[in-house]
Write a protein that holds these residues in place. Structure first.
Motif, PDB file in Angstrom:
ATOM      1  N   LEU A 183       0.819  -1.211   0.000  1.00 51.73           N
ATOM      2  CA  LEU A 183       0.000   0.000   0.000  1.00 51.73           C
ATOM      3  C   LEU A 183       0.855   1.264   0.000  1.00 51.73           C
ATOM      4  O   LEU A 183       0.341   2.356   0.279  1.00 51.73           O
ATOM      5  CB  LEU A 183      -0.925   0.016   1.225  1.00 51.73           C
ATOM      6  CG  LEU A 183      -1.878  -1.170   1.375  1.00 51.73           C
ATOM      7  CD1 LEU A 183      -2.740  -0.994   2.621  1.00 51.73           C
ATOM      8  CD2 LEU A 183      -2.747  -1.346   0.148  1.00 51.73           C
ATOM      9  N   ALA A 184       2.120   1.152  -0.330  1.00 53.52           N
ATOM     10  CA  ALA A 184       3.048   2.281  -0.233  1.00 53.52           C
ATOM     11  C   ALA A 184       2.531   3.535  -0.931  1.00 53.52           C
ATOM     12  O   ALA A 184       2.674   4.651  -0.421  1.00 53.52           O
ATOM     13  CB  ALA A 184       4.415   1.894  -0.796  1.00 53.52           C
ATOM     14  N   PHE A 185       1.890   3.362  -2.080  1.00 51.23           N
ATOM     15  CA  PHE A 185       1.447   4.512  -2.864  1.00 51.23           C
ATOM     16  C   PHE A 185      -0.051   4.794  -2.709  1.00 51.23           C
ATOM     17  O   PHE A 185      -0.593   5.638  -3.439  1.00 51.23           O
ATOM     18  CB  PHE A 185       1.811   4.298  -4.341  1.00 51.23           C
ATOM     19  CG  PHE A 185       3.292   4.356  -4.593  1.00 51.23           C
ATOM     20  CD1 PHE A 185       3.909   5.562  -4.911  1.00 51.23           C
ATOM     21  CD2 PHE A 185       4.079   3.220  -4.485  1.00 51.23           C
ATOM     22  CE1 PHE A 185       5.278   5.631  -5.138  1.00 51.23           C
ATOM     23  CE2 PHE A 185       5.447   3.274  -4.707  1.00 51.23           C
ATOM     24  CZ  PHE A 185       6.049   4.480  -5.033  1.00 51.23           C
ATOM     25  N   TRP A 186      -0.695   4.125  -1.792  1.00 52.21           N
ATOM     26  CA  TRP A 186      -2.105   4.387  -1.532  1.00 52.21           C
ATOM     27  C   TRP A 186      -2.252   5.655  -0.699  1.00 52.21           C
ATOM     28  O   TRP A 186      -1.373   6.025   0.079  1.00 52.21           O
ATOM     29  CB  TRP A 186      -2.738   3.222  -0.777  1.00 52.21           C
ATOM     30  CG  TRP A 186      -3.092   2.035  -1.613  1.00 52.21           C
ATOM     31  CD1 TRP A 186      -2.339   1.460  -2.599  1.00 52.21           C
ATOM     32  CD2 TRP A 186      -4.283   1.246  -1.524  1.00 52.21           C
ATOM     33  NE1 TRP A 186      -2.975   0.366  -3.129  1.00 52.21           N
ATOM     34  CE2 TRP A 186      -4.172   0.209  -2.484  1.00 52.21           C
ATOM     35  CE3 TRP A 186      -5.417   1.297  -0.720  1.00 52.21           C
ATOM     36  CZ2 TRP A 186      -5.165  -0.754  -2.659  1.00 52.21           C
ATOM     37  CZ3 TRP A 186      -6.411   0.348  -0.891  1.00 52.21           C
ATOM     38  CH2 TRP A 186      -6.279  -0.667  -1.860  1.00 52.21           C
ATOM     39  N   THR A 187      -3.403   6.292  -0.825  1.00 47.63           N
ATOM     40  CA  THR A 187      -3.726   7.450  -0.002  1.00 47.63           C
ATOM     41  C   THR A 187      -4.604   7.030   1.178  1.00 47.63           C
ATOM     42  O   THR A 187      -5.170   5.926   1.189  1.00 47.63           O
ATOM     43  CB  THR A 187      -4.479   8.512  -0.818  1.00 47.63           C
ATOM     44  OG1 THR A 187      -5.749   7.965  -1.233  1.00 47.63           O
ATOM     45  CG2 THR A 187      -3.673   8.931  -2.037  1.00 47.63           C
ATOM     46  N   HIS A 188      -4.715   7.924   2.139  1.00 48.39           N
ATOM     47  CA  HIS A 188      -5.605   7.695   3.278  1.00 48.39           C
ATOM     48  C   HIS A 188      -7.034   7.441   2.793  1.00 48.39           C
ATOM     49  O   HIS A 188      -7.713   6.506   3.249  1.00 48.39           O
ATOM     50  CB  HIS A 188      -5.565   8.921   4.191  1.00 48.39           C
ATOM     51  CG  HIS A 188      -6.580   8.919   5.288  1.00 48.39           C
ATOM     52  ND1 HIS A 188      -7.860   9.423   5.111  1.00 48.39           N
ATOM     53  CD2 HIS A 188      -6.510   8.496   6.575  1.00 48.39           C
ATOM     54  CE1 HIS A 188      -8.531   9.304   6.237  1.00 48.39           C
ATOM     55  NE2 HIS A 188      -7.749   8.737   7.151  1.00 48.39           N
ATOM     56  N   ASP A 189      -7.493   8.266   1.850  1.00 51.69           N
ATOM     57  CA  ASP A 189      -8.870   8.127   1.355  1.00 51.69           C
ATOM     58  C   ASP A 189      -9.078   6.806   0.623  1.00 51.69           C
ATOM     59  O   ASP A 189     -10.146   6.191   0.720  1.00 51.69           O
ATOM     60  CB  ASP A 189      -9.217   9.294   0.426  1.00 51.69           C
ATOM     61  CG  ASP A 189      -9.365  10.605   1.179  1.00 51.69           C
ATOM     62  OD1 ASP A 189      -9.460  10.573   2.420  1.00 51.69           O
ATOM     63  OD2 ASP A 189      -9.374  11.657   0.522  1.00 51.69           O
ATOM     64  N   ALA A 190      -8.053   6.343  -0.095  1.00 52.30           N
ATOM     65  CA  ALA A 190      -8.183   5.079  -0.826  1.00 52.30           C
ATOM     66  C   ALA A 190      -8.342   3.911   0.142  1.00 52.30           C
ATOM     67  O   ALA A 190      -9.115   2.979  -0.115  1.00 52.30           O
ATOM     68  CB  ALA A 190      -6.959   4.871  -1.721  1.00 52.30           C
TER      69      ALA A 190
END
Length: 244
Positions: A183-190
């Motif tokens: 999830l390194a490139f995931w955002t909080h909202d995602a």
């Protein structure tokens, strides 16, 4: 699905050798924008049965458990039980085990809280939190990972400045193992969109102003100025030592 075929023939003979930078760079390039389930399938096929998922039952960790379950994988999952986890965290652990039909291995420190207090003084987390984290988190995890080919975490770049260079796959100098951060490139909202869409259970403390949840003495509600706010209030400390 990402084309990861070239990296699925990872030699078990190479597991005790520092992985060449070139191989890691190839993995990073191939997997950086791969779907979560594809990354987990790749990790399982590449590193075999001894790869572990380290979970603190945070939102990201629950997303990873849900995605792993969706692939049909029953992974080895470990959780650091410091002796001062919130009851809500332990309840979520039991819920996750039942929902995903998995066993979560609890990793405990060598010293009880009483023994630690006798040697270092009471409430060590208030005087020397780095030492407390080392004794109750870092050293137990290092011992457990000695038998692991790699480990999977839920850290994301946007969580804090100390994590902003995290890659999906990287060499972990702290534990001398390959570290997979799907999830390194995931955002909080995602993360939260996934949780709500999939109805993934999460710690109810998040609905009470806790953006990040660790040990009870070192975690407080916060104004949400950052995703790590509320941890180690009164100290400049933002990490427990598991992540550089």
């Amino acid at each position: 699905m990402a084309d990861t075929t070239a990296f699925r023939n990872f030699s078990r003979k190479d597991e005790q050798i520092v992985t060449p930078d070139l191989r890691i760079n190839q993995w990073q390039h191939t997997l950086r924008h791969a779907p979560l389930q594809d990354i987990l399938i790749w990790a399982k096929e590449t590193f075999g049965d001894t790869i572990v998922i380290a979970s603190s039952l945070g939102p990201e960790d629950m997303v990873i458990l849900d995605a792993a379950h969706a692939t049909g994988w029953t992974p080895h999952v470990i959780c650091l039980d410091t002796g001062v986890l919130f009851p809500q965290t332990l309840a979520l652990l039991d819920q996750a085990c039942h929902l995903y039909d998995i066993h979560i291995e609890l990793i405990t420190p060598k010293q009880s809280l009483a023994d630690q207090a006798e040697q270092y003084g009471p409430r060590l987390w208030e005087t020397h939190p780095d030492v407390c984290c080392r004794l109750r988190k870092v050293e137990p995890l290092r011992e457990r990972l000695a038998d692991a080919s790699a480990w999977i975490t839920g850290i994301r770049r946007s969580q804090s400045p100390t994590r902003q260079t995290a890659e999906v796959v990287e060499w972990d100098p702290i534990f001398s193992r390959i570290k997979v951060n799907p999830l390194a490139f995931w955002t909080h909202d995602a993360v939260w969109e996934y949780i709500h869409q999939r109805q993934v259970p999460y710690n109810p403390l998040h609905d009470q102003g806790y953006p990040s949840i660790g040990c009870m003495p070192c975690t407080q509600p916060s104004d949400g100025t950052s995703e790590r706010s509320g941890r180690w209030s009164g100290f400049t400390k933002t990490e427990c030592g598991l992540h550089r």
